[in-house]
Motif scaffolding. Sequence first.
Motif, PDB file in Angstrom:
ATOM      1  N   VAL A   1     -40.511   3.827  52.305  1.00 55.67           N
ATOM      2  CA  VAL A   1     -39.340   4.443  51.693  1.00 55.67           C
ATOM      3  C   VAL A   1     -38.288   4.691  52.761  1.00 55.67           C
ATOM      4  CG1 VAL A   1     -40.511   5.472  49.727  1.00 55.67           C
ATOM      5  CG2 VAL A   1     -40.461   6.715  51.877  1.00 55.67           C
ATOM      6  N   LEU A   2     -37.005   4.593  52.356  1.00 53.80           N
ATOM      7  CA  LEU A   2     -35.899   4.749  53.282  1.00 53.80           C
ATOM      8  C   LEU A   2     -34.851   5.678  52.684  1.00 53.80           C
ATOM      9  CD1 LEU A   2     -36.797   1.492  53.032  1.00 53.80           C
ATOM     10  CD2 LEU A   2     -35.329   1.330  55.036  1.00 53.80           C
ATOM     11  N   ILE A   3     -34.081   6.344  53.563  1.00 47.33           N
ATOM     12  CA  ILE A   3     -32.990   7.202  53.111  1.00 47.33           C
ATOM     13  C   ILE A   3     -31.821   7.074  54.069  1.00 47.33           C
ATOM     14  CG2 ILE A   3     -33.734   9.281  54.372  1.00 47.33           C
ATOM     15  CD1 ILE A   3     -32.912  10.921  51.875  1.00 47.33           C
ATOM     16  N   SER A   4     -30.605   7.166  53.532  1.00 46.38           N
ATOM     17  CA  SER A   4     -29.405   7.062  54.345  1.00 46.38           C
ATOM     18  C   SER A   4     -28.209   7.564  53.548  1.00 46.38           C
ATOM     19  CB  SER A   4     -29.167   5.613  54.784  1.00 46.38           C
ATOM     20  OG  SER A   4     -28.044   5.500  55.642  1.00 46.38           O
ATOM     21  N   THR A   5     -27.106   7.775  54.244  1.00 48.68           N
ATOM     22  CA  THR A   5     -25.832   8.030  53.574  1.00 48.68           C
ATOM     23  C   THR A   5     -24.994   6.760  53.524  1.00 48.68           C
ATOM     24  OG1 THR A   5     -24.860   8.776  55.668  1.00 48.68           O
ATOM     25  CG2 THR A   5     -25.786  10.471  54.214  1.00 48.68           C
ATOM     26  N   ASP A   6     -25.563   5.632  53.936  1.00 47.72           N
ATOM     27  CA  ASP A   6     -24.854   4.358  53.992  1.00 47.72           C
ATOM     28  C   ASP A   6     -25.575   3.339  53.111  1.00 47.72           C
ATOM     29  OD1 ASP A   6     -23.832   1.832  54.644  1.00 47.72           O
ATOM     30  OD2 ASP A   6     -23.549   2.331  56.756  1.00 47.72           O
ATOM     31  N   PRO A   7     -24.962   2.932  51.974  1.00 50.16           N
ATOM     32  CA  PRO A   7     -25.646   2.011  51.062  1.00 50.16           C
ATOM     33  C   PRO A   7     -25.790   0.605  51.632  1.00 50.16           C
ATOM     34  CG  PRO A   7     -23.370   2.305  50.384  1.00 50.16           C
ATOM     35  CD  PRO A   7     -23.613   3.287  51.506  1.00 50.16           C
ATOM     36  N   ILE A   8     -24.873   0.213  52.498  1.00 48.62           N
ATOM     37  CA  ILE A   8     -24.942  -1.115  53.103  1.00 48.62           C
ATOM     38  C   ILE A   8     -26.083  -1.167  54.110  1.00 48.62           C
ATOM     39  CG2 ILE A   8     -23.694  -2.800  54.523  1.00 48.62           C
ATOM     40  CD1 ILE A   8     -21.089  -1.669  53.298  1.00 48.62           C
ATOM     41  N   ALA A   9     -26.149  -0.153  54.962  1.00 42.23           N
ATOM     42  CA  ALA A   9     -27.193  -0.099  55.991  1.00 42.23           C
ATOM     43  C   ALA A   9     -28.586  -0.034  55.375  1.00 42.23           C
ATOM     44  CB  ALA A   9     -26.966   1.092  56.915  1.00 42.23           C
ATOM     45  N   ILE A  10     -28.755   0.749  54.314  1.00 45.02           N
ATOM     46  CA  ILE A  10     -30.093   0.908  53.743  1.00 45.02           C
ATOM     47  C   ILE A  10     -30.546  -0.380  53.057  1.00 45.02           C
ATOM     48  CG2 ILE A  10     -29.444   1.849  51.466  1.00 45.02           C
ATOM     49  CD1 ILE A  10     -31.735   3.872  51.789  1.00 45.02           C
ATOM     50  N   ASP A  11     -29.629  -1.091  52.401  1.00 38.04           N
ATOM     51  CA  ASP A  11     -30.006  -2.366  51.798  1.00 38.04           C
ATOM     52  C   ASP A  11     -30.298  -3.412  52.875  1.00 38.04           C
ATOM     53  OD1 ASP A  11     -29.776  -1.323  49.278  1.00 38.04           O
ATOM     54  OD2 ASP A  11     -28.170  -2.660  48.606  1.00 38.04           O
ATOM     55  N   GLN A  12     -29.483  -3.439  53.929  1.00 35.86           N
ATOM     56  CA  GLN A  12     -29.728  -4.380  55.016  1.00 35.86           C
ATOM     57  C   GLN A  12     -31.068  -4.107  55.683  1.00 35.86           C
ATOM     58  OE1 GLN A  12     -27.489  -7.092  56.231  1.00 35.86           O
ATOM     59  NE2 GLN A  12     -29.580  -7.553  56.887  1.00 35.86           N
ATOM     60  N   ALA A  13     -31.395  -2.824  55.861  1.00 30.60           N
ATOM     61  CA  ALA A  13     -32.676  -2.452  56.473  1.00 30.60           C
ATOM     62  C   ALA A  13     -33.848  -2.944  55.621  1.00 30.60           C
ATOM     63  CB  ALA A  13     -32.751  -0.942  56.672  1.00 30.60           C
ATOM     64  N   CYS A  14     -33.728  -2.840  54.308  1.00 25.47           N
ATOM     65  CA  CYS A  14     -34.794  -3.320  53.425  1.00 25.47           C
ATOM     66  C   CYS A  14     -34.959  -4.833  53.537  1.00 25.47           C
ATOM     67  CB  CYS A  14     -34.494  -2.937  51.980  1.00 25.47           C
ATOM     68  SG  CYS A  14     -34.692  -1.178  51.607  1.00 25.47           S
ATOM     69  N   ILE A  15     -33.844  -5.549  53.535  1.00 31.74           N
ATOM     70  CA  ILE A  15     -33.903  -7.003  53.696  1.00 31.74           C
ATOM     71  C   ILE A  15     -34.588  -7.356  55.014  1.00 31.74           C
ATOM     72  CG2 ILE A  15     -32.535  -9.095  54.033  1.00 31.74           C
ATOM     73  CD1 ILE A  15     -32.349  -8.261  51.190  1.00 31.74           C
ATOM     74  N   ASP A  16     -34.221  -6.658  56.085  1.00 28.39           N
ATOM     75  CA  ASP A  16     -34.792  -6.938  57.403  1.00 28.39           C
ATOM     76  C   ASP A  16     -36.288  -6.645  57.439  1.00 28.39           C
ATOM     77  OD1 ASP A  16     -32.289  -7.693  58.276  1.00 28.39           O
ATOM     78  OD2 ASP A  16     -31.851  -5.791  59.288  1.00 28.39           O
ATOM     79  N   LEU A  17     -36.717  -5.587  56.754  1.00 29.32           N
ATOM     80  CA  LEU A  17     -38.134  -5.249  56.719  1.00 29.32           C
ATOM     81  C   LEU A  17     -38.941  -6.319  55.982  1.00 29.32           C
ATOM     82  CD1 LEU A  17     -37.915  -1.395  56.094  1.00 29.32           C
ATOM     83  CD2 LEU A  17     -38.946  -2.506  58.086  1.00 29.32           C
ATOM     84  N   VAL A  18     -38.348  -6.924  54.969  1.00 34.57           N
ATOM     85  CA  VAL A  18     -39.025  -8.023  54.288  1.00 34.57           C
ATOM     86  C   VAL A  18     -39.184  -9.204  55.247  1.00 34.57           C
ATOM     87  CG1 VAL A  18     -38.898  -9.699  52.408  1.00 34.57           C
ATOM     88  CG2 VAL A  18     -38.256  -7.324  51.990  1.00 34.57           C
ATOM     89  N   TYR A  19     -38.121  -9.538  55.963  1.00 32.59           N
ATOM     90  CA  TYR A  19     -38.196 -10.652  56.919  1.00 32.59           C
ATOM     91  C   TYR A  19     -39.236 -10.392  58.005  1.00 32.59           C
ATOM     92  CZ  TYR A  19     -34.287 -13.516  55.284  1.00 32.59           C
ATOM     93  OH  TYR A  19     -33.481 -14.352  54.543  1.00 32.59           O
ATOM     94  N   LYS A  20     -39.394  -9.141  58.408  1.00 36.12           N
ATOM     95  CA  LYS A  20     -40.337  -8.796  59.471  1.00 36.12           C
ATOM     96  C   LYS A  20     -41.777  -8.711  58.989  1.00 36.12           C
ATOM     97  CE  LYS A  20     -36.892  -6.185  62.118  1.00 36.12           C
ATOM     98  NZ  LYS A  20     -36.445  -4.829  62.549  1.00 36.12           N
TER      99      LYS A  20
END
Length: 289
Positions: A227-246
């Motif tokens: 699970v992830l949390i942020s005040t930035d919707p772009i950063a949190i979606d990018q982080a999820c994409i990156d976690l899938v790639y990793k």
Amino acid sequence: MKSVVYFSKNLTGDELVKLYNKLGVQLGGKVAIKLHSGEPGNQNFLGPDFFRPIIDKVGGTVVECNTAYDGGRDTTEKHLETFKKHGWDVFDLDLMDAAGPDLVLDISNGKVIKKNYVGKNIVNYDSMLVLSHFKGHPMGGYGGALKQLSIGVASSYGKAYIHGCGDPKDIWTADHDRFLESMADAAGSVIEFFKGKIVYINVMKNMSVDCDCCAVAEDPCISDIGVLISTDPIAIDQACIDLVYKSNDKGRDHLLERIESRNGVHTIEAAAEHGYGSREYTLVDITNE
């Protein structure tokens, strides 16, 4: 400047409260809690038991809007029945577009669309908590915070308007990349409406290639991540994409095929061009805190 995204591998409702406290942002006034009520028949959506701790913590109202396609949520009557069937009626509920007219938000810097039609009851709220189930999506490639802000907050008409790139009759036939850019346009108008008073939680659990809007969906294809949390919707979606790639999970490539074949990252790219967030982020793992 990099945004901060907090992450935990612990997939429990209580962990969402822990992340919220770690973020240190208190949503004030009347809080709208945007989530996905789940299409009847879908087996992957995250239900009220999982989200109860954070909803109780924030003390807000669960909000949704009707869909633009046939199913169990395309009318107020059917959507309210779905709420009850799925157990959401234990919370305060608001179908924001249950009665028209829609509220029209201007998008002065919109690349594709210049207006966003949202549920008019949004005016009753001072801040928003966006609870997103991160997963694949048949059209968008993936579903996360940006989709919740755009398609999720849009009224039934507004959903067709975004999909059709400004022409609802083209809901399923509009240029695909322009549709993704329309979502980025619409998301920015909701951020502007709340003047940034929004917190985003993405849950990487039950990740199918299909969205929770699918009555017939594939089972999850990749192991749960966190699970992830942020005040930035772009950063949190990018982080999820990156976690899938990793991920080293054997189902990773199936999910990535869905994301890549629909050019899903383009929504993030288009949103970043608007400047209401950043693709650059620092991921802070608090799993063991």
